[in-house]
Write a protein that holds these residues in place. Sequence first.
Motif, PDB file in Angstrom:
ATOM      1  N   LEU A   1       8.905  -3.691   9.233  1.00 27.21           N
ATOM      2  CA  LEU A   1       8.237  -4.782   8.525  1.00 27.21           C
ATOM      3  C   LEU A   1       8.052  -4.426   7.054  1.00 27.21           C
ATOM      4  CD1 LEU A   1       6.823  -7.560   8.786  1.00 27.21           C
ATOM      5  CD2 LEU A   1       4.711  -6.310   9.297  1.00 27.21           C
ATOM      6  N   VAL A   2       7.669  -3.177   6.789  1.00 27.94           N
ATOM      7  CA  VAL A   2       7.501  -2.720   5.406  1.00 27.94           C
ATOM      8  C   VAL A   2       8.849  -2.679   4.687  1.00 27.94           C
ATOM      9  CG1 VAL A   2       6.762  -0.803   3.938  1.00 27.94           C
ATOM     10  CG2 VAL A   2       5.431  -1.404   5.980  1.00 27.94           C
ATOM     11  N   LEU A   3       9.860  -2.126   5.340  1.00 32.24           N
ATOM     12  CA  LEU A   3      11.173  -2.021   4.711  1.00 32.24           C
ATOM     13  C   LEU A   3      11.784  -3.396   4.451  1.00 32.24           C
ATOM     14  CD1 LEU A   3      12.604   1.011   6.705  1.00 32.24           C
ATOM     15  CD2 LEU A   3      11.882   0.991   4.309  1.00 32.24           C
ATOM     16  N   ASP A   4      11.576  -4.335   5.363  1.00 28.46           N
ATOM     17  CA  ASP A   4      12.039  -5.700   5.154  1.00 28.46           C
ATOM     18  C   ASP A   4      11.376  -6.282   3.900  1.00 28.46           C
ATOM     19  OD1 ASP A   4      13.172  -8.195   5.471  1.00 28.46           O
ATOM     20  OD2 ASP A   4      12.280  -8.601   7.433  1.00 28.46           O
ATOM     21  N   GLY A   5      10.074  -6.066   3.766  1.00 28.24           N
ATOM     22  CA  GLY A   5       9.375  -6.542   2.575  1.00 28.24           C
ATOM     23  C   GLY A   5       9.865  -5.870   1.308  1.00 28.24           C
TER      24      GLY A   5
ATOM     25  N   LEU B   1       8.242  -1.853  -9.635  1.00 29.65           N
ATOM     26  CA  LEU B   1       7.223  -2.479  -8.800  1.00 29.65           C
ATOM     27  C   LEU B   1       6.633  -1.403  -7.889  1.00 29.65           C
ATOM     28  CD1 LEU B   1       5.986  -5.257  -7.664  1.00 29.65           C
ATOM     29  CD2 LEU B   1       7.651  -4.919  -5.816  1.00 29.65           C
ATOM     30  N   VAL B   2       5.353  -1.128  -8.028  1.00 27.21           N
ATOM     31  CA  VAL B   2       4.638  -0.244  -7.102  1.00 27.21           C
ATOM     32  C   VAL B   2       3.749  -1.143  -6.264  1.00 27.21           C
ATOM     33  CG1 VAL B   2       3.084   1.718  -6.841  1.00 27.21           C
ATOM     34  CG2 VAL B   2       4.696   1.662  -8.757  1.00 27.21           C
ATOM     35  N   SER B   3       4.104  -1.322  -5.000  1.00 29.26           N
ATOM     36  CA  SER B   3       3.429  -2.300  -4.152  1.00 29.26           C
ATOM     37  C   SER B   3       2.916  -1.644  -2.883  1.00 29.26           C
ATOM     38  CB  SER B   3       4.394  -3.441  -3.793  1.00 29.26           C
ATOM     39  OG  SER B   3       3.734  -4.465  -3.088  1.00 29.26           O
ATOM     40  N   ASN B   4       1.684  -1.939  -2.531  1.00 30.53           N
ATOM     41  CA  ASN B   4       1.096  -1.418  -1.300  1.00 30.53           C
ATOM     42  C   ASN B   4       1.899  -1.869  -0.085  1.00 30.53           C
ATOM     43  OD1 ASN B   4      -1.088  -2.338   1.030  1.00 30.53           O
ATOM     44  ND2 ASN B   4      -1.445  -0.292   0.231  1.00 30.53           N
ATOM     45  N   VAL B   5       1.959  -1.039   0.928  1.00 31.49           N
ATOM     46  CA  VAL B   5       2.802  -1.339   2.084  1.00 31.49           C
ATOM     47  C   VAL B   5       2.330  -2.578   2.850  1.00 31.49           C
ATOM     48  CG1 VAL B   5       3.678   1.008   2.374  1.00 31.49           C
ATOM     49  CG2 VAL B   5       1.535   0.360   3.487  1.00 31.49           C
ATOM     50  N   GLU B   6       1.023  -2.845   2.885  1.00 28.80           N
ATOM     51  CA  GLU B   6       0.573  -4.070   3.552  1.00 28.80           C
ATOM     52  C   GLU B   6       0.997  -5.298   2.769  1.00 28.80           C
ATOM     53  OE1 GLU B   6      -3.331  -6.588   5.049  1.00 28.80           O
ATOM     54  OE2 GLU B   6      -3.661  -4.548   4.302  1.00 28.80           O
ATOM     55  N   THR B   7       0.987  -5.215   1.450  1.00 22.29           N
ATOM     56  CA  THR B   7       1.472  -6.329   0.636  1.00 22.29           C
ATOM     57  C   THR B   7       2.927  -6.634   0.974  1.00 22.29           C
ATOM     58  OG1 THR B   7       0.050  -5.501  -1.146  1.00 22.29           O
ATOM     59  CG2 THR B   7       1.640  -7.213  -1.714  1.00 22.29           C
ATOM     60  N   LEU B   8       3.752  -5.595   1.043  1.00 21.15           N
ATOM     61  CA  LEU B   8       5.168  -5.782   1.372  1.00 21.15           C
ATOM     62  C   LEU B   8       5.330  -6.341   2.776  1.00 21.15           C
ATOM     63  CD1 LEU B   8       6.578  -2.506  -0.195  1.00 21.15           C
ATOM     64  CD2 LEU B   8       6.871  -4.835  -1.073  1.00 21.15           C
ATOM     65  N   ALA B   9       4.505  -5.893   3.713  1.00 20.05           N
ATOM     66  CA  ALA B   9       4.560  -6.431   5.073  1.00 20.05           C
ATOM     67  C   ALA B   9       4.283  -7.930   5.069  1.00 20.05           C
ATOM     68  CB  ALA B   9       3.564  -5.700   5.964  1.00 20.05           C
ATOM     69  N   ARG B  10       3.329  -8.366   4.270  1.00 17.97           N
ATOM     70  CA  ARG B  10       3.000  -9.792   4.216  1.00 17.97           C
ATOM     71  C   ARG B  10       4.088 -10.585   3.486  1.00 17.97           C
ATOM     72  NH1 ARG B  10      -1.636 -10.734   6.629  1.00 17.97           N
ATOM     73  NH2 ARG B  10      -2.908  -8.891   7.012  1.00 17.97           N
TER      74      ARG B  10
ATOM     75  N   ASP C   1      -2.729   1.780   6.108  1.00 22.66           N
ATOM     76  CA  ASP C   1      -1.388   2.022   5.578  1.00 22.66           C
ATOM     77  C   ASP C   1      -0.626   3.040   6.403  1.00 22.66           C
ATOM     78  OD1 ASP C   1      -1.977   0.207   3.586  1.00 22.66           O
ATOM     79  OD2 ASP C   1      -2.500   1.732   2.105  1.00 22.66           O
ATOM     80  N   ARG C   2      -1.327   4.073   6.829  1.00 13.95           N
ATOM     81  CA  ARG C   2      -0.664   5.073   7.676  1.00 13.95           C
ATOM     82  C   ARG C   2      -0.296   4.476   9.028  1.00 13.95           C
ATOM     83  NH1 ARG C   2      -5.182   9.487   7.007  1.00 13.95           N
ATOM     84  NH2 ARG C   2      -6.301   7.548   6.498  1.00 13.95           N
ATOM     85  N   TRP C   3      -1.199   3.634   9.581  1.00 18.35           N
ATOM     86  CA  TRP C   3      -0.851   2.960  10.835  1.00 18.35           C
ATOM     87  C   TRP C   3       0.389   2.096  10.643  1.00 18.35           C
ATOM     88  CZ3 TRP C   3      -0.440  -2.292  11.349  1.00 18.35           C
ATOM     89  CH2 TRP C   3      -0.043  -2.723  12.627  1.00 18.35           C
ATOM     90  N   LEU C   4       0.426   1.339   9.571  1.00 13.41           N
ATOM     91  CA  LEU C   4       1.523   0.404   9.341  1.00 13.41           C
ATOM     92  C   LEU C   4       2.860   1.134   9.235  1.00 13.41           C
ATOM     93  CD1 LEU C   4       2.429  -2.466   8.842  1.00 13.41           C
ATOM     94  CD2 LEU C   4       1.605  -2.281   6.492  1.00 13.41           C
ATOM     95  N   LEU C   5       2.899   2.247   8.520  1.00 11.29           N
ATOM     96  CA  LEU C   5       4.150   2.996   8.389  1.00 11.29           C
ATOM     97  C   LEU C   5       4.543   3.667   9.703  1.00 11.29           C
ATOM     98  CD1 LEU C   5       3.665   4.595   4.867  1.00 11.29           C
ATOM     99  CD2 LEU C   5       5.278   2.787   5.498  1.00 11.29           C
ATOM    100  N   ARG C   6       3.580   4.040  10.505  1.00 11.01           N
ATOM    101  CA  ARG C   6       3.886   4.637  11.809  1.00 11.01           C
ATOM    102  C   ARG C   6       4.321   3.581  12.824  1.00 11.01           C
ATOM    103  NH1 ARG C   6      -0.721   9.148  13.371  1.00 11.01           N
ATOM    104  NH2 ARG C   6      -0.745  10.330  11.421  1.00 11.01           N
TER     105      ARG C   6
END
Length: 467
Positions: free
Chosen positions: A117-121, A206-215, A107-112
Amino acid sequence: MTTTTIRLPAAQPPGTVLGTAPDIGESADAYRAAGGYGADTGPGELLAHLDASGLRGRGGAGFPAAVKLRSVRDHGNQGNRGNQGEPDGRPVVVANGEEGEPGSAKDRWLLRARPHLVLDGLVRAAAITGAVRGFVYLSDPAAGESVRRALAEHPPPLPVEVVETDHTYVAGEETAVVRRIDGGPALPAAKPPRPFEQGVGGAPTLVSNVETLARIALTAARPDLRLDIARGTLVTLSGGPAGAVLTEVPYGIPLRALASRYGVPDAAGALMGGLFGGLVDARALDLPLEPGALTAADTALGCGAIRFLAPGACPVTCAADAAAHLAAESARQCGVCVSGTSAVGDALAALAAGTAGPDTAERLDRWSRGLRGRGACGLLDAAAGLAGSLLRAFPGHVRSHLAAPCPVCAAAAPAEGSHRLTVAVPEIADPRTAASPAPLPGPLPVPLSSPRPAPPQSPLPALKGTP
């Protein structure tokens, strides 16, 4: 707490979260050039794709993403009234990037690396649920800087705020997320209500994990790859000779194949799901990396963190390290959690030190069955499950530790126990100083969900890491 530097991954094909340049922070221009923010998949159509793909959340519980989105949307349509900032009760969406498991870095890698991608999700989740406000919740300063830069580069159509918190094991639990955003402590709250009923400001959330939002964002951009996107998952692997590895794999790959490709072909077992999946022995490595199959085998994929036990490693040391971490991370709100995690931690520490009493195994067994479900969050369940899994998977090791001190445990410095569980956060180059490669055109050459050729006998593609 440092890990050995290992080779960087090659560019990944479209439909993957790792993307074309996992070691370079993605700018808004690079994300748009690769098709981001521009997909014309509407909210209703996207929800149907998520339903059809069966995408599950990647925060640990594995709940179906479409069901969660629909629940927030429906509660918002019922006109629930908020009490802070959302007077009409319209939904709120939260990207949860607070990574509490010490063995996870995804998750930290994804936000960095891929904040857009996360914000789009997040924006697409807001469109589905009817949300009027969003938050990105995290504790990693570098991730916070990356997200704020991304928001400035490409302002979203709804207000999105970055909320930082202290890094703890329980801070990412969904009710703790809501409490912190509302100005309180990042501590779990009593349930019900759940956030999808009443969350931030009393509004459906909605509390959603950042990888979920990326997908979700990837599915919007490439609905033709929806099954591959839903069945691919980030995993953080540790315990091998070359430090930690962050990679992306399809559901269904055998755990033994992961261990072999990672450099631990004769692994004695693994600590699964961060700390929540407990310990499994070598026989369990024939299981597929698939949430349902792992749950049926009384373990869990969780956040995708797997620590392999190298030959000669002692599972009792691993269990003692994990239990000590859980006891130290208790929110200290529930008396049964404070006493229960401490009791399990003390018993496993004594077992590792060779000073455990003859009734230690009996007490661990009793706690493993009697402590589950009694805390406000999953921390106590993790401690109870850890004790039970050690007894089930490695009964011979438990007996031998009761008979005599273990030389492997004696050689492991207790003060370094929690550090042994901690993996590195991948190093990400600043997108302003590093050129991102051109996007890869076309569909996946080999779909993630399709059979693959035999993997090469080399470590998995990995990101070099920093603490």
